[in-house]
Design a protein around this motif. Sequence first.
Motif, short mmCIF file in Angstrom:
data_model
loop_
_atom_site.label_atom_id
_atom_site.label_comp_id
_atom_site.label_asym_id
_atom_site.label_seq_id
_atom_site.Cartn_x
_atom_site.Cartn_y
_atom_site.Cartn_z
N ALA A 14 12.07 71.95 34.88
CA ALA A 14 12.87 73.07 34.39
C ALA A 14 12.95 74.18 35.41
O ALA A 14 14.00 74.83 35.58
CB ALA A 14 12.25 73.59 33.09
N LEU A 15 11.84 74.42 36.12
CA LEU A 15 11.83 75.45 37.16
C LEU A 15 12.79 75.10 38.29
O LEU A 15 13.55 75.95 38.77
CB LEU A 15 10.42 75.62 37.72
N GLY A 16 12.78 73.81 38.68
CA GLY A 16 13.70 73.37 39.73
C GLY A 16 15.14 73.55 39.31
O GLY A 16 15.99 73.98 40.09
N PHE A 17 15.43 73.22 38.04
CA PHE A 17 16.79 73.38 37.52
C PHE A 17 17.18 74.85 37.50
O PHE A 17 18.29 75.23 37.89
CB PHE A 17 16.87 72.80 36.11
N THR A 75 30.94 67.22 47.35
CA THR A 75 30.81 66.58 48.66
C THR A 75 30.78 67.63 49.77
O THR A 75 29.96 67.56 50.70
CB THR A 75 31.97 65.60 48.91
N PHE A 76 31.66 68.61 49.67
CA PHE A 76 31.73 69.72 50.62
C PHE A 76 30.37 70.41 50.72
O PHE A 76 29.81 70.58 51.80
CB PHE A 76 32.81 70.69 50.15
N PHE A 77 29.81 70.83 49.58
CA PHE A 77 28.52 71.52 49.61
C PHE A 77 27.41 70.62 50.14
O PHE A 77 26.59 71.04 50.96
CB PHE A 77 28.16 72.02 48.20
N SER A 78 27.37 69.37 49.68
CA SER A 78 26.29 68.46 50.07
C SER A 78 26.23 68.26 51.58
O SER A 78 25.14 68.18 52.16
CB SER A 78 26.47 67.10 49.38
N TYR A 79 27.41 68.16 52.23
CA TYR A 79 27.41 67.91 53.68
C TYR A 79 27.22 69.19 54.48
O TYR A 79 27.07 69.13 55.70
CB TYR A 79 28.72 67.22 54.08
N HIS A 80 27.21 70.33 53.80
CA HIS A 80 26.98 71.59 54.50
C HIS A 80 25.60 72.17 54.20
O HIS A 80 25.34 73.34 54.52
CB HIS A 80 28.07 72.61 54.12
N VAL A 81 24.73 71.37 53.60
CA VAL A 81 23.36 71.80 53.34
C VAL A 81 22.41 70.87 54.07
O VAL A 81 22.38 69.66 53.83
CB VAL A 81 23.04 71.81 51.84
N LEU A 82 21.61 71.43 54.98
CA LEU A 82 20.61 70.68 55.73
C LEU A 82 19.30 70.65 54.98
O LEU A 82 18.98 71.58 54.23
CB LEU A 82 20.41 71.30 57.12
N VAL A 83 18.50 69.61 55.21
CA VAL A 83 17.28 69.41 54.42
C VAL A 83 16.11 70.27 54.87
O VAL A 83 15.02 70.17 54.32
CB VAL A 83 16.85 67.93 54.44
N ALA A 84 16.30 71.10 55.86
CA ALA A 84 15.23 71.98 56.35
C ALA A 84 15.82 73.34 56.68
O ALA A 84 17.02 73.46 56.97
CB ALA A 84 14.55 71.38 57.57
N GLY A 87 17.97 70.16 42.77
CA GLY A 87 16.62 70.70 42.63
C GLY A 87 15.98 71.16 43.91
O GLY A 87 14.93 71.80 43.90
N LYS A 88 16.58 70.82 45.09
CA LYS A 88 16.00 71.27 46.36
C LYS A 88 16.58 72.65 46.70
O LYS A 88 17.66 72.76 47.26
CB LYS A 88 16.29 70.28 47.48
N THR A 89 15.83 73.69 46.34
CA THR A 89 16.33 75.05 46.49
C THR A 89 15.59 75.86 47.53
O THR A 89 15.92 77.01 47.77
CB THR A 89 16.25 75.80 45.14
#
Length: 394
Positions: free
Chosen positions: A14-17, A94-103, A57-59
């Motif tokens: 729930a916190l991640g959401f 798709t736009f957002f996902s490809y513009h967010v790096l995992v670090a 959930g990765k914020t």
Amino acid sequence: MLLSLAPLTVSLAALGFANAQTAPEELSSSLEGYDELSLFRSLLSAAPQALSTSLSGKTSNITVIVPTNDAITAYLNESKVSDVTELNIDDIETFFSYHVLVASLKASDFGDHTVVPTLLQGEEYNNRSAGPQLEQEFGSKATGQVLIATKRTDTSRRTKRQKLSGPTVDVRAGLAQDAEMTAVDGKWGPKNVNTFQIVNKVLIPPRTCSTTIRGQGDKLGALDSSLNKTELYPTLDTTPNVTCLAPSTEAFKKAGNPHQSLSKADLTGALLAHTLKQVTYTSFLEDGMVLGTYNDTTVTVHIKGDDIYFNNAKIIEPNVLTNNGLLHILDAVIGPEDETSSTSTATASKTSADSTSAPASTSTSDSSTKDNAASAFSISYPGAVALAAGLLIF
């Protein structure tokens, strides 16, 4: 114990959401001082749930690459819509996902052809696995499609707006798209653990090998003809984790246009000899490395100064991303490894895990004649068509 842990698990989820839900507002707030990013803020406002869904959930510990107004305007024109609110929700995700790096990355984290995973998943754009090098650097969950980033040595780029100044990083996305990222090292999110950088184009996700090769036009026209003749495209497009060593059309000409003279079976074997069984970003290649191909041969990597060779063939355009791996465009058709190569004696200790044996030595040089090059290209593999049909089992 399991019962006592269950509420904790639910509360963490729930916190991640909740964090994902607040992320669009936090990011938008951090971008308020950048007039050139107002359209991106409008997109966040119009579709906040799309970013929340993309984050999954990765914020924290992420980098958002934010396109400028000019970049988004060009993207809207190409999409044939006049306003960000008219974009399809799937396209926005798709736009957002490809513009967010995992670090969370700063200018100092980008080197020469740095490979950085994004949050973009889904086989359409990401039919590949991370591999051990990326997992070691970014963690086992960093499985999303990648970008290739290279920091320029000519330090900073400065625009009319002072806040858009910072080191310039060249970014390679799908379809051989090159963009300029200004590393402003902006901070956002709880405790400012996240960063944002600014880019001058909306980044295009990688597509299939066939779409990518055809998108290169005449540069890879002969390769396109070869793959059509052999009917290898359907298999090449759907097999995960491959590297296509792609001779340019000029390289085919130097080799006597073997795509026109060879039989379908021989040409199939030759193309499989140019297809590696793993994804080989240039930043992970080492001098003397031996890599296995899909016609049960091997090629050897040679690094000479800033140049990288596969046997005799030099990379002239590296890291052209596809959804299932990448292409390296070569200046020559790959011939047998030169027995007299100064680096050949060092290959044994650096054999790739999926390679079987060193290639048969043949007396050949980089200055081979056109006839020799054509002969090298026409090395056939008995049963090559059957092997091509079985590519998908790997």
